[in-house]
Design a protein around this motif. Structure first.
Motif, PDB file in Angstrom:
ATOM      1  N   MET B   1       0.818  -1.210   0.000  1.00 45.07           N
ATOM      2  CA  MET B   1       0.000   0.000   0.000  1.00 45.07           C
ATOM      3  C   MET B   1       0.853   1.262   0.000  1.00 45.07           C
ATOM      4  O   MET B   1       0.343   2.348   0.181  1.00 45.07           O
ATOM      5  N   TYR B   4      -0.140   4.534  -1.970  1.00 47.42           N
ATOM      6  CA  TYR B   4      -1.235   5.438  -1.578  1.00 47.42           C
ATOM      7  C   TYR B   4      -0.982   6.039  -0.213  1.00 47.42           C
ATOM      8  O   TYR B   4      -1.884   6.372   0.514  1.00 47.42           O
ATOM      9  N   THR B  40     -10.910   1.980  -5.757  1.00 44.55           N
ATOM     10  CA  THR B  40     -10.524   1.290  -6.984  1.00 44.55           C
ATOM     11  C   THR B  40      -9.051   0.951  -6.928  1.00 44.55           C
ATOM     12  O   THR B  40      -8.583   0.119  -7.656  1.00 44.55           O
ATOM     13  N   ALA B  41      -8.322   1.631  -6.041  1.00 49.73           N
ATOM     14  CA  ALA B  41      -6.908   1.299  -5.922  1.00 49.73           C
ATOM     15  C   ALA B  41      -6.670   0.332  -4.756  1.00 49.73           C
ATOM     16  O   ALA B  41      -5.631   0.346  -4.140  1.00 49.73           O
ATOM     17  N   PHE B  42      -7.650  -0.480  -4.487  1.00 53.37           N
ATOM     18  CA  PHE B  42      -7.520  -1.650  -3.611  1.00 53.37           C
ATOM     19  C   PHE B  42      -7.467  -1.375  -2.130  1.00 53.37           C
ATOM     20  O   PHE B  42      -7.298  -2.296  -1.350  1.00 53.37           O
ATOM     21  N   ASP B  44      -9.026  -1.237   1.213  1.00 47.91           N
ATOM     22  CA  ASP B  44     -10.295  -1.758   1.686  1.00 47.91           C
ATOM     23  C   ASP B  44     -11.188  -0.577   2.016  1.00 47.91           C
ATOM     24  O   ASP B  44     -10.712   0.504   2.345  1.00 47.91           O
ATOM     25  N   PHE B 123     -15.859  -5.029  -8.565  1.00 50.41           N
ATOM     26  CA  PHE B 123     -16.096  -6.459  -8.743  1.00 50.41           C
ATOM     27  C   PHE B 123     -14.888  -7.241  -8.259  1.00 50.41           C
ATOM     28  O   PHE B 123     -13.753  -6.792  -8.421  1.00 50.41           O
ATOM     29  N   LYS B 124     -15.141  -8.377  -7.647  1.00 56.56           N
ATOM     30  CA  LYS B 124     -14.058  -9.272  -7.254  1.00 56.56           C
ATOM     31  C   LYS B 124     -14.362 -10.666  -7.759  1.00 56.56           C
ATOM     32  O   LYS B 124     -15.414 -11.226  -7.435  1.00 56.56           O
TER      33      LYS B 124
END
Lengths: 505, 505
Positions: B1, B4, B40-42, B44, B123-124
């Motif tokens: 991470m 970010y 969108t950048a993962f 959570d 979506f996952k």
């Protein structure tokens, strides 16, 4: 075979009493039609086919399919044997991986071609695993998955003429882990699998539990081999992942990397240097990493190990998907066959300029499984000289060549290529080049032609060459009888008379 | 991470000092935009989402996709979890098996739908294997093949609302050998596999070494199950093998046989008898063998064993390909969930008329994994009576129903169906039917409505119902706030006030 008992009995009756010439004629004539029925109804080529020469075609790639399409003479009975019951337009495989073209659009069922034939033709979905040149038959086994119930079926097919067009397999150079972990790009299924894997990589990289490092690994696509296949695929893959997929996975764009590994100094080294430069520039512009002098020595499920020529060091490259496009090798059945016929030290089957397999009768090989072993001028130099020297004087004047010059140029195409390279107008110019109008003896002749064979080149293993060979051979088969009566090829320097056909160009 | 870190740090700072209300506001406002980026950048779903209700949708079939498409309220943050990253138009699956329709034409990438949303949606590609109602999270694991390197990834997704639309699996009724040897027709891959197998059968049957008997076996296609899926597939298969393939394999036409096995007395027994008769006639005309009263008890690689109801005997049927279409069963994860919430004796998840899973809060289930457990009138008869009997007199006149009649009919749709069946104009007609203008006591009321519940019917597990439920639920979610303030549903007979929404019809 109970179902065809009438035809069977009829056929057997004819067989048991071959001394009845009138019945023979009757059965041969009406038997033509019957044979077609029997044949398509699974009777093995029976007595009815006695007049038809059995042609067996192994393979349904470019070479085999173009031969099959070109064959028109109804005096043959044709059996096609291949594990694939369709022909695929292979140059579009990279586009299938990227979804630009649908798999279905690039295949053509062989049975569609077979059924349009005006002669006896049939297809068998099986793999030839052995060629028996003594009994003139090929041994085949089924390739359908075992879930149909029943094991592997084996059968043999007799031939009078055998056309080997089995193509090649991807060459791993025995690099460990390639077969298990890398993708090839030879078949339609390969292309579909690559497409699915690319999307799997993006989906997996989208998961929240995946670390940054792992995400980079998964989205690292490595292409091994800087030939036309590898370069084209890398470029198509770039468009796919950086344009199409970037829209669906916008957050992943920054992680995607494509690398092309080439063991040699340059990509596309068989082409003009300007093409290489163009491709390298495009790669740089697109952000495709190009690593030359980098030989893959091992592939695991997560890493590719390379040996770097410049440093001699081993480098470990984490990757998500690897496509192996380093060139082609012979299929095991072809290797076995080569051993059997004494072609042990070759990479692929050697044929003469008429696509006949060296050391065999009535066996032809074309496409990627074969190369034309072009006759060198030096090998035949004495014979060429003596054919020109009609009066056995031991010396030749330029005029003496008049009669044989065309045959020499056709039989040894390297002569023409050499003249072109040297910017000489014709063969005479080569001879005259040294001394004006002098007599030439054998030694002089050798010296003059010494460089000619340097122009011998193997044809590239491309779809185009394979297709041209298929058409060429079909044309030969179509005109077999005519050309036996009226040979149209060049003079036989080693033998007498002329060759039946022009050699393949 | 690390990438970010700014947003992460910002978010963490806010988290560490929740007592700073001004910063809270700032971050909530500007965090909306940041959240989208982070998301969108993962990252959570972080603190930024605190105001957004997290909707988790499990499944991308008809129900899940139609819910996702219909959802428009930007105050939700949506996570879709499914092992399939595309929606497939399942009614066309039989056409895919026969090549009339291309697989690609019947699928739509979920990410295409997700990216068009005007709100936070993601979506996952993973499978939910456990629902934790206590902590309001679902446990997921990856389904991508292991060849990407790295094992199964696990992660959890938090929800405020959970929408279960996981569909069903093919039901084998634990018949031995079905999973191993038969094909299902649920997914696009199934359809493609069936298509390949049919062609494999024809190719294998074409081989010269195959006996007559074996050829008949290989070309015997058996469909198990006389519901709409089985009947439609058998008809499509007939057209495929007897029209398309017969042209390519003319000699095999005579060997091809299609059999449909149905354990019950009739095919299509859930439909009108005229439809059954029509289908049976068409089968007879097409030469599709129909065997009713024939229950499959075992499937091996080559044979299907059936128990014949009429004779009690076991019959062995040799076959080449078997397609299993006998109905649907619950997926293991849904079964586990049912156990967990005390719905042990049911086939599928039970919901109320608003698609809420019985015994749960904020969990909805729709499509093939659920059925609406419709409230019976008899169950509520006393309450209904007392709601109508405002003055607690113990008896009712017809006029007393005026106020509640619409609510009764909406809440218990079987009432309307019963009236229609009895050809009565309205509810009053039912009450009046017995005695003109009489007073009705509770016993009388019970007697009059005794037959009403016979009209309760489960909705069929069809694509249409699933899609309608998806739209219905999306509409409820879109108007959640409005309808909480101004409920539009029928009177709550058991409680007070009105239901927020109209029940699903």
């Amino acid at each position: 075979m109970r179902g065809y008992s009438f035809f069977q009995r009829a056929s057997r009756a004819f067989n048991d009493y071959p001394h009845l010439p009138k019945i023979l004629v009757l059965f041969t004539v009406s038997g033509g039609g019957l044979a077609a029925v029997c044949h398509t109804a699974f009777a093995d080529a029976g007595q009815d086919d006695i007049k038809k020469k059995k042609v067996v075609v192994l393979g349904t790639g470019w070479a085999g399919t173009s031969f099959l399409k070109g064959l028109k003479d109804p005096s043959y009975s044709v059996q096609v044997v291949s594990p694939r019951n369709y022909f695929s337009f292979t140059p579009l495989l990279p586009s299938v991986t990227c979804g630009t073209v649908e798999a279905r659009s690039i295949v053509e069922p062989i049975r569609n071609i077979v059924k349009k034939k005006n002669f006896d033709a049939d297809f068998k979905e099986a793999e030839c695993y052995k060629i028996d040149t003594v009994n003139k038959k090929v041994h085949c086994k089924t390739t359908q998955p075992s879930h149909l119930g029943g094991g592997i079926e084996e059968f043999t097919v007799d031939y009078d003429y055998l056309v080997i067009a089995m193509g090649a397999r991807a060459n791993t150079f025995n690099t460990p882990g390639v077969v298990e972990n890398a993708h090839f790009l030879k078949e339609v299924e390969d292309a579909q699998r690559i497409r699915r894997t690319v999307i799997d990589c993006f989906e997996r990289a989208s998961l929240p539990s995946i670390s940054e490092e792992e995400r980079k690994r998964i989205l690292h696509f490595v292409v091994v081999g800087g030939g036309p296949a590898g370069v084209e695929f890398a470029a198509e893959l770039h468009d796919f992942v950086k344009e199409d997929l970037a829209k669906l996975y916008p957050a992943l764009k920054q992680y995607v990397k494509i690398t092309l590994l080439e063991a040699g100094d340059n990509i596309l080294n068989m082409f003009d240097k300007r093409i290489t430069a163009f491709a390298e520039e495009k790669f740089a512009r697109d952000g495709i990493q190009l690593k030359t002098g980098s030989m893959v020595v091992k592939v695991t499920g997560r890493d590719i190990s390379t040996k770097e020529r410049s440093t001699g060091q081993t480098v470990i490259i984490p990757y998500g998907m690897c496509v192996w496009a380093t060139g082609i090798g012979s299929r095991p059945v072809v290797m076995d066959f080569m051993k059997q016929i004494g072609q042990t030290n070759r990479r692929v089957l050697a044929t003469d300029e008429w696509l006949r397999v060296e050391g065999c009768n009535e066996i032809y090989a074309l496409g990627d499984c074969a190369t034309i072993n072009q006759r060198s001028v030096m090998e035949d130099i004495a014979i060429i000289f003596s054919k020109a020297d009609k009066n056995n004087s031991g010396t030749l004047r330029v005029d003496d060549f008049k009669e044989v010059i065309n045959d020499i140029c056709e039989r040894y195409p390297q002569v023409d290529l050499y003249l072109k390279k040297k910017q000489l107008k014709n063969f005479n110019a080569l001879l005259k080049n040294s001394e004006e109008d002098a007599e030439i003896n054998i030694e002089k002749f050798k010296t003059l032609l010494a460089q000619v064979d340097s122009q011998m080149k193997n044809l590239p293993a491309t779809a185009q060459v394979a297709a041209q060979q298929g058409s060429y051979l079909a044309d030969c088969f179509n005109r077999m009888k005519i050309c036996e009566a009226n040979p149209e090829g060049p003079m036989r320097f080693r033998g007498t008379g002329r060759h039946r056909f022009h050699p393949f160009r």
